[in-house]
Design an enzyme around this catalytic site. Sequence first.
Site, PDB file in Angstrom:
ATOM      1  N   SER A 130     -38.935  -2.609  39.427  1.00  0.00           N
ATOM      2  CA  SER A 130     -37.467  -2.727  40.026  1.00  0.00           C
ATOM      3  C   SER A 130     -37.159  -1.233  39.783  1.00  0.00           C
ATOM      4  O   SER A 130     -37.434  -0.519  39.164  1.00  0.00           O
ATOM      5  CB  SER A 130     -36.664  -3.492  38.897  1.00  0.00           C
ATOM      6  OG  SER A 130     -35.286  -3.280  39.204  1.00  0.00           O
ATOM      7  N   TYR A 149     -35.593  -4.705  29.214  1.00  0.00           N
ATOM      8  CA  TYR A 149     -35.907  -5.060  30.510  1.00  0.00           C
ATOM      9  C   TYR A 149     -36.061  -3.610  31.339  1.00  0.00           C
ATOM     10  O   TYR A 149     -37.258  -3.355  31.857  1.00  0.00           O
ATOM     11  CB  TYR A 149     -34.739  -5.769  31.382  1.00  0.00           C
ATOM     12  CG  TYR A 149     -35.257  -6.186  32.780  1.00  0.00           C
ATOM     13  CD1 TYR A 149     -36.288  -7.203  33.108  1.00  0.00           C
ATOM     14  CD2 TYR A 149     -34.504  -5.335  33.959  1.00  0.00           C
ATOM     15  CE1 TYR A 149     -36.615  -7.313  34.319  1.00  0.00           C
ATOM     16  CE2 TYR A 149     -34.962  -5.640  35.395  1.00  0.00           C
ATOM     17  CZ  TYR A 149     -35.983  -6.609  35.557  1.00  0.00           C
ATOM     18  OH  TYR A 149     -36.331  -7.032  36.686  1.00  0.00           O
TER      19      TYR A 149
END
Length: 224
Positions: A130, A149
């Site tokens: 990401s 994350y």
Amino acid sequence: MTTALVTGANKGIGLEIVKQLIDLGMTVHLGARDPERGEKAAADTGARFVQLDVADPASVRRAADSLERLDVLVNNAGITGGRLNSPGDVDTANVREVYETNVIGPIIVTEAFLPLLRRSAHGRIVNMSSTVGSLADMMSNDYPDSLAYVPSKTALNAVTVLYAKKEPGLRVNAGCPGYCATDLNNHNGIRTAAQGAGIAVTLATLDDDGPTGGFYDDNGAIAW
């Protein structure tokens, strides 16, 4: 026929990657933790179900032992941890759980399947990352400041580079699907899971002289 394995593939982006690789004529193994959901997804798509929990080395080893060949590995399985974990308000056990799935998991899976990938004439590894993990704009972006994350994706990018460096016979790259509407974000994303799957398919089907050790989305290379 080209053979692929996609982890975390019984729903969302992983399932769409499976569908698109099958549409290209590949034999696809659909990896999932839950046998019931995995079997159903495999039956619906024409894939072959493989029970595989990326955080469970024993299940990964059983999965690797069940395959005779593999050309493409897509490390798609990932979690957010379900809470922000902003600096100053951190649940370290939750952070550890995220790292186990998002970083350690892809390493466990890649190590288990490397012997098969090395035997392939066109071995490919795709790590679903990401842009939130990009150090290049982490200070200036408006993404959530999660100590779980966000840096797990930064670490996964580093893992990608190191495998690309040590495995010159393979094409190893990281791909960002964009902000897709999936269970990961309570379906708040602005892209579809099918759109998000596109970069994985692109990297899984690179030419033999294609790039390795890079980070890409639909618009091209992303700064690390």
